[in-house]
Design an enzyme around this catalytic site. Structure first.
Site, short mmCIF file in Angstrom:
data_model
loop_
_atom_site.label_atom_id
_atom_site.label_comp_id
_atom_site.label_asym_id
_atom_site.label_seq_id
_atom_site.Cartn_x
_atom_site.Cartn_y
_atom_site.Cartn_z
N LEU A 33 0.81 -1.21 0.00
CA LEU A 33 0.00 0.00 0.00
C LEU A 33 0.85 1.27 0.00
O LEU A 33 1.96 1.31 0.53
CB LEU A 33 -0.92 -0.01 1.22
CG LEU A 33 -1.80 -1.26 1.38
CD1 LEU A 33 -2.70 -1.13 2.59
CD2 LEU A 33 -2.62 -1.52 0.12
N HIS A 34 0.27 2.31 -0.59
CA HIS A 34 0.92 3.63 -0.66
C HIS A 34 -0.12 4.70 -0.31
O HIS A 34 -1.25 4.38 0.08
CB HIS A 34 1.52 3.86 -2.05
CG HIS A 34 0.59 3.60 -3.18
ND1 HIS A 34 -0.53 4.37 -3.43
CD2 HIS A 34 0.58 2.64 -4.15
CE1 HIS A 34 -1.16 3.92 -4.49
NE2 HIS A 34 -0.52 2.85 -4.94
N HIS A 37 -3.73 4.36 -1.62
CA HIS A 37 -4.60 3.44 -0.87
C HIS A 37 -5.06 4.06 0.44
O HIS A 37 -6.22 3.94 0.83
CB HIS A 37 -3.85 2.13 -0.56
CG HIS A 37 -3.47 1.33 -1.75
ND1 HIS A 37 -2.18 1.28 -2.21
CD2 HIS A 37 -4.20 0.55 -2.59
CE1 HIS A 37 -2.12 0.48 -3.28
NE2 HIS A 37 -3.33 0.03 -3.53
N GLN A 61 -6.65 -12.67 -11.54
CA GLN A 61 -6.62 -11.48 -12.39
C GLN A 61 -5.27 -11.24 -13.04
O GLN A 61 -5.07 -10.25 -13.73
CB GLN A 61 -7.06 -10.25 -11.61
CG GLN A 61 -6.12 -9.76 -10.53
CD GLN A 61 -6.75 -8.68 -9.67
OE1 GLN A 61 -7.67 -8.94 -8.90
NE2 GLN A 61 -6.27 -7.45 -9.82
N GLY A 149 -10.19 3.42 -6.30
CA GLY A 149 -9.50 4.54 -6.92
C GLY A 149 -9.84 4.69 -8.39
O GLY A 149 -9.98 3.71 -9.11
N LYS A 151 -7.86 5.75 -10.60
CA LYS A 151 -6.72 5.44 -11.48
C LYS A 151 -7.00 4.20 -12.31
O LYS A 151 -6.66 4.14 -13.48
CB LYS A 151 -5.44 5.24 -10.67
CG LYS A 151 -4.21 5.09 -11.56
CD LYS A 151 -2.97 4.75 -10.78
CE LYS A 151 -2.86 3.28 -10.50
NZ LYS A 151 -2.57 2.48 -11.72
N GLN A 155 -11.66 -0.61 -14.30
CA GLN A 155 -12.02 -1.50 -13.20
C GLN A 155 -13.20 -0.95 -12.41
O GLN A 155 -14.14 -1.69 -12.06
CB GLN A 155 -10.82 -1.69 -12.28
CG GLN A 155 -11.13 -2.44 -10.99
CD GLN A 155 -9.91 -2.60 -10.11
OE1 GLN A 155 -9.14 -3.53 -10.30
NE2 GLN A 155 -9.72 -1.71 -9.15
N SER A 187 1.25 4.31 -7.79
CA SER A 187 0.99 2.91 -8.11
C SER A 187 2.06 2.06 -7.46
O SER A 187 3.23 2.46 -7.37
CB SER A 187 1.01 2.70 -9.62
OG SER A 187 1.00 1.33 -9.95
N SER A 188 1.66 0.87 -7.03
CA SER A 188 2.64 -0.07 -6.47
C SER A 188 3.70 -0.44 -7.50
O SER A 188 4.84 -0.77 -7.14
CB SER A 188 1.93 -1.33 -5.97
OG SER A 188 1.03 -1.02 -4.93
#
Length: 281
Positions: A33-34, A37, A61, A149, A151, A155, A187-188
Site C-alpha cells: 500500500l501507498h 490506498h 486477475q 481509486g 486510477k 475496473q 501505483s505499487s
C-alpha cells in the site's frame, strides 16, 4: 486495528458492529500500500462508522506472463499504514479462503462489453478475475459502501456494472487519483521503474492533459489519439493504447462529442506497464 484471516472471524466481528447499528465501509486492495490506498481508507472513514480493508493478491486477475509471483507482499508495512489511516479491521485471507476449490476451478464472473476493450483487450480474463474476487469479498464483508481509486477507471466501471446487474446492496464510490508532485499517478508498480524511467514516466499525465486540451479545441478524436501514442513512443514508451472514450460506458464517442469523456493511456516503460486516465471537465 484487528487483523483476521478467516471468514468466520470476519463475519462475527462485522455482525457485532451491525448489532450496534454501525455502517461498514470497505477498501479492497492487493497490498503493497501507498498514499493512494491510504486516501481511500480515509474516505471510507469519513463515510462509514467502521472501515474494513482487505489485502489479497488475487491470482485469477493475473495473466500467464504477468507479475503475480513478484508482486510485492508487504503485510507488516501495510498493517501499520492502514492502522494509521483509520482502518478498524484488516482482512488478509489466504487463497483457499477465497477459492476453496482452487483458483483454476472457481466460479467465474464475466461482465460483458465493458471488459472487451482497452485493458480487457490487452489482458484477456483480467476483469473476470477482478469481478469474481470483488464479488466474493462483497459477500464476505457485506459493506454499505466500497471505495475504489479512479486510477483504475475501467475496473471501477466494471465493478459498478457488476453491482448493478447482480443487485448487490453496496454503494460503489470512486476516489480521485493520487499523484506525485510531478503528476505521476501513485501505483505499487512505480517501484519497478529505473531512475531514468521514473524521470520520464510523468509524460503520461502530461499527454493526458494535452489530449483533453486538443479535444476541447475541436480536434478530431482519432487524430488526438494517434498524436498521443506517437508522443509516448518518441519518449521511449511502448503504448498499448491512448484512447478517448465516454466516461459512462467506455464506448467510443460520436464525432463532435466533447463532454462526459475520459482519456486513458496504458504503456510500457522499460519492463513496467503503467496506466492512467483523466476525466474531461
Amino acid at each position: 486495528m484487528q487483523t483476521l484471516q478467516d471468514a468466520a472471524g470476519l463475519r462475527a466481528t462485522i455482525r457485532g458492529w451491525r448489532t450496534q447499528g454501525h455502517t461498514v465501509g470497505f477498501v479492497p486492495t492487493m497490498g503493497n500500500l501507498h498514499a493512494g490506498h491510504h486516501s481511500l481508507v480515509k474516505l471510507a472513514r469519513a463515510r462509514a462508522d467502521r472501515v474494513v480493508a482487505s489485502v489479497f493478491v488475487n491470482p485469477t486477475q493475473f495473466g500467464p506472463n504477468e507479475d503475480f509471483e513478484r508482486y510485492p507482499r508487504t503485510l507488516a508495512q501495510d498493517q501499520a499504514g492502514l492502522a494509521e489511516s483509520g482502518c478498524d479491521l484488516l482482512f488478509a485471507p489466504d487463497v483457499t479462503t477465497l477459492y476453496p476449490f482452487g483458483a483454476d476451478k472457481s466460479v467465474s464472473l464475466h461482465v460483458p462489453e465493458l471488459t472487451d476493450t482497452l485493458e480487457g483487450a490487452h489482458r484477456p480474463g483480467h476483469f473476470d478475475g477482478v469481478a469474481t474476487v470483488v464479488c466474493k469479498l462483497f459477500n464476505l464483508v457485506q459493506p454499505d459502501i466500497a471505495i475504489f481509486g479512479q486510477k483504475d477507471f475501467q475496473q471501477l466501471k466494471v465493478i459498478e456494472r457488476m453491482v448493478r446487474d447482480l443487485s448487490l446492496p453496496v454503494k460503489v464510490m470512486g476516489a480521485p487519483t493520487q499523484r506525485a508532485d510531478d503528476g505521476l499517478a501513485l501505483s505499487s508498480r512505480n517501484q519497478y521503474l529505473s531512475d531514468a524511467d521514473r524521470a520520464t514516466a510523468p509524460l503520461i499525465y502530461e499527454t493526458l492533459q494535452q489530449m483533453r486540451e486538443l479535444i476541447a479545441k475541436g480536434h478530431a478524436r482519432k487524430v488526438v489519439e494517434q498524436a498521443a501514442a506517437s508522443k509516448l513512443e518518441r519518449a521511449g514508451f511502448v503504448p498499448d493504447y491512448a484512447a478517448i472514450r465516454r466516461a459512462e460506458d467506455l464506448a467510443e464517442p460520436a464525432d463532435g462529442e466533447h463532454e462526459g469523456l475520459v482519456a486513458l493511456i496504458a504503456a510500457k516503460l522499460g519492463s513496467t506497464r503503467l496506466i492512467d486516465n483523466l476525466l474531461f471537465d
